[in-house]
Design a protein around this motif. Structure first.
Motif, short mmCIF file in Angstrom:
data_model
loop_
_atom_site.label_atom_id
_atom_site.label_comp_id
_atom_site.label_asym_id
_atom_site.label_seq_id
_atom_site.Cartn_x
_atom_site.Cartn_y
_atom_site.Cartn_z
N LEU A 17 0.83 -1.21 0.00
CA LEU A 17 0.00 0.00 0.00
C LEU A 17 0.86 1.25 0.00
O LEU A 17 0.56 2.24 -0.69
N GLY A 18 1.96 1.21 0.75
CA GLY A 18 2.87 2.34 0.77
C GLY A 18 3.53 2.57 -0.58
O GLY A 18 3.71 3.71 -1.02
N GLY A 19 3.89 1.45 -1.25
CA GLY A 19 4.49 1.58 -2.58
C GLY A 19 3.55 2.22 -3.57
O GLY A 19 3.94 3.11 -4.34
N VAL A 20 2.28 1.79 -3.56
CA VAL A 20 1.28 2.40 -4.45
C VAL A 20 1.10 3.87 -4.10
O VAL A 20 1.02 4.74 -4.98
N GLY A 21 1.04 4.16 -2.79
CA GLY A 21 0.86 5.54 -2.36
C GLY A 21 1.99 6.45 -2.80
O GLY A 21 1.76 7.56 -3.30
N ARG A 22 3.23 5.99 -2.64
CA ARG A 22 4.39 6.80 -3.07
C ARG A 22 4.38 7.03 -4.57
O ARG A 22 4.66 8.13 -5.05
N CYS A 23 4.08 5.98 -5.31
CA CYS A 23 4.17 6.04 -6.77
C CYS A 23 3.04 6.87 -7.39
O CYS A 23 3.22 7.44 -8.47
N LEU A 24 1.89 6.92 -6.73
CA LEU A 24 0.74 7.61 -7.29
C LEU A 24 0.34 8.81 -6.43
O LEU A 24 -0.83 9.23 -6.41
N SER A 25 1.30 9.40 -5.74
CA SER A 25 1.00 10.48 -4.80
C SER A 25 0.50 11.75 -5.48
O SER A 25 -0.06 12.63 -4.81
N ASP A 26 0.68 11.88 -6.80
CA ASP A 26 0.17 13.06 -7.49
C ASP A 26 -1.29 12.89 -7.90
O ASP A 26 -1.87 13.78 -8.55
N GLU B 192 -5.39 11.60 -6.52
CA GLU B 192 -6.23 11.55 -5.33
C GLU B 192 -6.51 10.09 -5.01
O GLU B 192 -7.20 9.40 -5.76
N LEU B 193 -5.96 9.60 -3.92
CA LEU B 193 -6.04 8.19 -3.57
C LEU B 193 -7.03 7.95 -2.44
O LEU B 193 -6.90 8.55 -1.36
N ASP B 194 -8.00 7.09 -2.69
CA ASP B 194 -8.92 6.63 -1.65
C ASP B 194 -8.57 5.19 -1.30
O ASP B 194 -8.31 4.37 -2.19
N ALA B 195 -8.59 4.87 -0.01
CA ALA B 195 -8.49 3.48 0.44
C ALA B 195 -9.86 3.13 1.02
O ALA B 195 -10.30 3.74 2.00
N PHE B 196 -10.56 2.17 0.40
CA PHE B 196 -11.94 1.93 0.80
C PHE B 196 -12.17 0.49 1.19
O PHE B 196 -11.44 -0.42 0.81
N GLY B 197 -13.24 0.28 1.96
CA GLY B 197 -13.59 -1.02 2.50
C GLY B 197 -13.87 -0.87 3.98
O GLY B 197 -13.95 0.24 4.51
N THR B 198 -13.98 -2.00 4.70
CA THR B 198 -14.17 -1.94 6.15
C THR B 198 -12.92 -2.34 6.91
O THR B 198 -12.89 -2.28 8.13
N GLU C 151 -1.31 2.45 9.81
CA GLU C 151 -0.91 3.81 10.20
C GLU C 151 0.23 4.34 9.35
O GLU C 151 0.27 5.54 9.05
N SER C 152 1.14 3.47 8.95
CA SER C 152 2.33 3.91 8.23
C SER C 152 2.03 4.48 6.85
O SER C 152 2.89 5.12 6.24
N VAL C 153 0.83 4.26 6.32
CA VAL C 153 0.52 4.72 4.96
C VAL C 153 -0.63 5.74 4.93
O VAL C 153 -1.10 6.11 3.86
N ARG C 154 -1.05 6.20 6.09
CA ARG C 154 -2.23 7.07 6.14
C ARG C 154 -2.03 8.44 5.49
O ARG C 154 -2.99 9.09 5.09
N ASP C 155 -0.78 8.86 5.36
CA ASP C 155 -0.53 10.15 4.71
C ASP C 155 -0.84 10.12 3.22
O ASP C 155 -1.05 11.17 2.61
N GLN D 150 8.86 2.04 -10.67
CA GLN D 150 7.48 1.70 -10.34
C GLN D 150 6.57 2.92 -10.44
O GLN D 150 5.41 2.80 -10.87
N ALA D 151 7.07 4.10 -10.07
CA ALA D 151 6.26 5.31 -10.20
C ALA D 151 5.95 5.59 -11.66
O ALA D 151 4.80 5.94 -12.02
N GLU D 152 6.95 5.44 -12.52
CA GLU D 152 6.72 5.68 -13.94
C GLU D 152 5.76 4.64 -14.52
O GLU D 152 4.83 4.98 -15.26
#
Length: 373
Positions: free
Chosen positions: A21-30, A32-38, A43-47, A347-349
């Motif tokens: 999840l952190g890898g996806v977040g870093r790579c697609l930080s430009d 708008e990322l939603d993390a959805f579900g229940t 905590e480490s990726v909430r930013d 991976q970001a590219e």
């Protein structure tokens, strides 16, 4: 662009996919990322993410989990109108539901084939074997037919997806992120690391981290240990819990095998830093995080030929005899194969290009339909 990343249901512990999840977040930080579900967001990726909680209850079976995923995705689509849906883990149950929901709503979907899904039924027997075959090889074909793109870890995963009907042009190789927390780095003083864990400083140490079960290859590893122990003084440290822990304790003395039990992830780097080699006996894998953790600590990996592990390390052994011989001769390489694929810039590219392509394809398809109408 708004991208919805599916977390799963409340009974899905997401800490073990925090790196993904952190890898996806870093790579697609430009974006708008939603993390959805229940499920909870680590905590480490909430930013990186806005968490969107859905309302459906936890399912009781793998098949109702597919339905729960579908309903979560449909609810999320209605509430947030995403441009892309993204499945990161649990291909067998998350990917079919997400691909169905996206297809029905006209939202592009990206699914991720993160293991040797189509072969794992072979590790079971009887009714369970039939059930897993149905889940993986029947329902598991839904994403191959409906996903706009599929991420695989290497050539083995690509071949598995292509053979089962995924268009090769829609298959993208992006292995798990290889750049980990700074805890996972080579030690300055290996002897000190061993003293902290009460491990000997004058012996080779072979490490395994994971569930001590038949499906993780403990029978294979036990044969390796017997062959090695009869020839040379190597200590095997098997960190983890599971049904084979007691069997291993009965079969081998503490001088041959140490069984520290479950080690919290916050402490596991100490074991990697104390090891000379990491052994991986599991027959069904993608590229597990433990191998990346070991290699980041400068520990060579010796593995069975499972999934795309051969995309990461050259130390592939077919049989217990071959693995034992490699350990006895210290005939292993610390080379990291295809290293650029595991880096954040690559991976970001690749991920950025992928989400743009599925969004653009969807826009073109909608435009074409409108023109026809």
């Amino acid at each position: 662009m708004r991208i919805g990343v599916y977390l799963g249901t409340a009974d899905n512990p997401t800490d073990n996919v925090a790196e993904d999840l952190g890898g996806v977040g870093r790579c697609l930080s430009d974006h708008e990322l939603d993390a959805f579900g229940t499920a909870s967001l680590p905590e480490s990726v909430r930013d990186y993410y806005t968490q969107i909680s859905t309302t459906h209850r936890s399912p009781r079976t793998p098949y109702t989990r597919i339905l729960a995923t579908y309903r979560d995705c449909r609810e999320y689509i209605r509430r947030r109108s995403p441009d892309v849906l993204f499945q990161v883990w649990k291909y067998q149950t998350h990917a079919p539901g997400l691909a169905l929901a996206g297809h029905r709503a006209g939202v592009p979907t990206i699914t991720r084939l993160a293991g040797d899904v189509f072969q794992e039924y072979q590790g079971h027997s009887g009714v369970k074997k039939a059930g897993i075959f149905l889940l993986d090889n029947i329902f598991g074909r839904i994403p191959l037919r409906l996903s706009d793109a599929m991420i695989v870890f290497g050539p083995y995963g690509a071949a598995q997806a292509s053979y089962r009907g995924m268009d090769s042009e829609d298959i993208v190789t992006i292995p798990p992120p290889g750049e980990l927390d700074e805890r996972f780095s080579p030690p300055n003083d290996k002897a000190a690391c061993r003293r902290e864990l009460d491990l000997p400083s004058d012996r080779d140490i072979a490490l395994f981290v994971g569930r001590l079960s038949r499906l993780k290859g403990m029978n294979f590893l036990a044969e390796v240990i017997e062959r090695v122990a009869s020839e040379r003084d190597v200590l095997f440290v098997l960190a983890g819990s599971g049904p084979h822990r007691e069997k291993l304790a009965e079969r081998f003395s503490d001088e041959v095998v140490r069984l520290p039990g479950y080690v919290p992830h916050a402490e596991i780097h100490r074991y990697y830093r104390a090891a000379d080699v990491y052994v991986h006996p599991s027959p069904y894998e993608g590229i597990p995080l433990v191998l990346l953790e070991a290699m980041n600590c400068g520990v060579p990996v010796v593995s069975r030929p499972a999934g795309d592990i051969g995309f990461l390390t050259p130390n592939i052994t077919e049989t217990p005899a071959e693995m034992a011989a490699t350990i006895l001769a210290r005939n292993w390489s610390d080379e990291w194969l295809n290293e650029k694929f595991f880096t954040t810039p690559y991976q970001a590219e690749a991920l950025g290009r992928l989400v743009r392509s599925v969004d653009r394809s969807n826009a073109l398809e909608k435009s074409t339909k409108e023109q026809i109408l």
